[in-house]
Design an enzyme around this catalytic site. Structure first.
Site, mmCIF file in Angstrom:
data_model
loop_
_atom_site.group_PDB
_atom_site.id
_atom_site.type_symbol
_atom_site.label_atom_id
_atom_site.label_comp_id
_atom_site.label_asym_id
_atom_site.label_seq_id
_atom_site.Cartn_x
_atom_site.Cartn_y
_atom_site.Cartn_z
ATOM 1 N N THR A 1 0.825 -1.216 0.000
ATOM 2 C CA THR A 1 0.000 0.000 0.000
ATOM 3 C C THR A 1 0.859 1.266 0.000
ATOM 4 O O THR A 1 0.333 2.354 -0.210
ATOM 5 C CB THR A 1 -0.933 0.071 1.238
ATOM 6 O OG1 THR A 1 -0.115 0.141 2.413
ATOM 7 C CG2 THR A 1 -1.872 -1.111 1.306
ATOM 8 N N LYS A 2 2.139 1.145 0.223
ATOM 9 C CA LYS A 2 2.993 2.339 0.339
ATOM 10 C C LYS A 2 3.282 2.962 -1.035
ATOM 11 O O LYS A 2 2.918 2.398 -2.060
ATOM 12 C CB LYS A 2 4.290 1.974 1.073
ATOM 13 C CG LYS A 2 4.054 1.346 2.445
ATOM 14 C CD LYS A 2 3.454 2.305 3.469
ATOM 15 C CE LYS A 2 2.669 1.616 4.563
ATOM 16 N NZ LYS A 2 3.408 0.939 5.596
ATOM 17 N N ASN A 3 3.964 4.106 -1.055
ATOM 18 C CA ASN A 3 4.119 4.831 -2.322
ATOM 19 C C ASN A 3 4.905 4.073 -3.389
ATOM 20 O O ASN A 3 4.663 4.253 -4.574
ATOM 21 C CB ASN A 3 4.725 6.210 -2.084
ATOM 22 C CG ASN A 3 3.661 7.209 -1.638
ATOM 23 O OD1 ASN A 3 2.536 6.803 -1.338
ATOM 24 N ND2 ASN A 3 3.981 8.477 -1.609
#
Ligand SMILES: *Cc1c(COP(=O)(O)O)cnc(C)c1O
Length: 383
Positions: free
Chosen positions: A182-184
Site C-alpha cells: 500500500t505504500k508509495n
C-alpha cells in the site's frame, strides 16, 4: 452507474516492473545480491543520504534499530499511539517501556510540544511518524534529541519522496522506509533504513544477516561467505533480489507517482471544501513536498446521522473501499491491558481515532474516480 470495486489503495505495477522481476527469476540468483546492492545505491542517491540498508520490512528495521541501540528493560521509547502497531510491538518485544506521545489534532503529527514533557532520564529513543507523507517538524526534535543525548529515528513508512524544508526525508539522521504494497512504492514486502550514523548502519547490516561479520554474498553458496563468522547473534531480515528488482524499478517511477497522487489529492481538497461533515487534515507548514501516501479525512458524528464505522460500511456497499490509518495503538486489546491509563494523556489521538478514515488514493486512479468517491460520500452522508 455500476462500477467495479475501488479499493483505498492498489499498487501500480508496470510491464517493465514485471520484466525486471522475471529477469531475476531467470538469472539463477534469487536472494540478496546485485539487485539489492543496486537498490540501496539508487535509494541513497534519491534521498541524498550517506548509507542505506535494504531489509525485508520496515518492522524489521525497527527491530534491528532497537537491537543496535541496545534498548531493553528499563529504557523508555517515545512514539505516538497514532501509528501502525509494528513500531510499538517491537518496542515491547525489546523489553523497553513505550511512552505514548499525543499528536496535533489537525496534522496528526507528534511535535516538540508533545515529546518534550515526556522525556526522562530513561528516554533512549524518539520515533515520530511522517504521517500520510507530510513531514514532521524535525528541527525542534533534532535539537532536543542532540541536547539530551537521545536517538531520533523517523518512521518514514509514508514518506518516500517527502521533503522537509527543501530536504528529502532520509537525507539526515536516521529514517525507516516501508515498501509494503500500500505504500508509495513497493517490493511486495520490504524496507530501508537510511542513516548518517556509520556505527548504527554497520550494526544493522550485521544483524540483518545472522550477525555474520561479512556482509558480502558469495555467488556460489547464494548468501554467505563460507568462512564468515558470527560476531553477535543476529536475525534474517535480508531483502531478496526478486523484491529488490521490483523496488528498484518502482523507485524510478516514484516522482511520477507522487505527482499523480498530488493531482488527485488537490482535487479531493477542492471538492470536499463544501462538505460540512468532513474535516480534511492540515499540512504541517515545513512540508516542502508532500508524498500524498494517504488521503485522510475526519468525519464529524455530531453533524451526522451515523458513526464513522457505519460510514465505511455504507461506502463499501457502494463499491468504494476506505481505510483506517490508524486505530490508535493504545486502543488495541493487548495495549489496553498493559497501558490501561494511556488514553488520559492522549486527547487529540482519541478525538481522531473515532473520526478518521482514508479515502482511495493511488496512482492508477483517475480524476473521475475522485469525483465518484466524493459524490458517493455525499449520497451516504445525506441518506
Ligand atoms: C506500514 C507502516 C509500518 C510498517 O511497515 P512494514 O514494511 O509493513 O513493516 C510502520 N509504520 C507505519 C506508520 C506504517 O504505515
Amino acid at each position: 452507474m455500476q462500477k467495479g470495486f475501488l479499493p483505498f489503495s492498489r499498487p501500480s505495477i508496470s510491464n517493465d516492473d514485471i520484466s525486471a522481476v522475471v529477469e531475476v527469476l531467470q538469472s539463477g540468483w534469487l536472494t540478496t545480491g546485485s539487485r539489492c546492492q543496486e537498490f540501496e545505491k539508487t535509494f541513497r542517491h534519491y534521498c541524498g543520504c550517506r548509507e542505506a540498508v535494504a531489509l525485508s520490512s520496515a518492522t524489521a528495521g525497527m527491530h534491528l534499530l532497537l537491537r543496535a541501540l541496545e534498548i531493553g528493560p528499563g529504557d523508555e521509547v517515545i512514539t505516538p499511539s497514532m501509528t501502525w502497531v509494528s513500531t510499538v510491538n517491537m518496542i515491547v518485544c525489546s523489553g523497553a517501556t513505550v511512552v505514548f506521545a499525543d499528536i496535533d489534532r489537525d496534522t496528526l503529527m507528534t511535535g516538540i510540544e508533545h515529546v518534550e514533557p515526556l522525556v526522562s532520564e530513561k528516554t533512549k529513543l524518539i520515533i515520530p511518524v511522517h504521517f500520510t507523507g507530510a513531514a514532521v517538524d524535525l528541527a525542534p526534535l533534532r535539537k532536543l534529541a542532540a541536547f539530551r543525548g537521545i536517538t531520533l529515528a523517523e518512521d518514514a513508512a509514508h514518506a518516500a519522496g517527502t521533503e522537509y524544508n527543501g530536504e528529502k526525508i532520509g537525507r539526515r539522521g536516521t529514517a525507516i522506509f516501508s515498501f509494503h504494497p500500500t505504500k508509495n512504492i513497493t517490493c511486495g514486502e520490504g524496507g530501508m533504513v537510511c542513516s548518517d550514523d556509520d556505527r548504527l548502519i554497520q550494526s544493522i547490516r550485521r544483524l540483518r544477516f545472522h550477525g555474520l561479520e561479512e556482509d558480502a554474498f558469495d555467488r556460489k553458496t547464494q548468501g554467505r561467505q563460507p568462512w564468515a563468522e558470527v560476531v553477535e547473534p543476529g536475525f534474517k531480515y535480508n531483502l531478496t533480489d526478486i523484491s529488490a528488482a521490483l523496488g528498484l524499478h518502482q523507485l524510478r517511477q516514484l516522482d511520477t507517482f507522487i505527482q499523480h497522487r498530488k493531482t488527485l489529492a488537490d482535487h479531493y481538497l477542492n471538492l470536499l471544501h463544501e462538505v460540512d461533515e468532513i474535516i480534511p487534515l492540515q499540512i504541517q507548514p515545513s512540508t516542502s513536498r508532500h508524498a500524498w501516501h494517504l488521503f485522510v479525512i475526519r468525519l464529524t458524528p455530531e453533524r451526522m446521522t451515523m458513526d464513522r464505522d457505519t460510514f465505511m460500511t455504507e461506502m463499501a456497499r457502494r463499491n468504494i473501499g476506505t481505510g483506517l490509518h490508524f486505530r490508535a495503538v493504545h486502543e488495541h486489546e493487548y495495549y489496553r491491558r498493559i497501558y490501561p491509563n494511556a488514553a488520559e494523556a492522549l486527547p487529540a489521538t482519541e478525538w481522531n481515532s473515532s473520526r478518521i478514515c482514508s479515502l482511495p488514493l493511488f496512482p492508477g486512479m483517475k480524476i473521475e474516480d475522485v469525483e465518484h468517491v466524493v459524490s458517493t460520500l455525499k449520497e451516504v452522508l445525506t441518506q
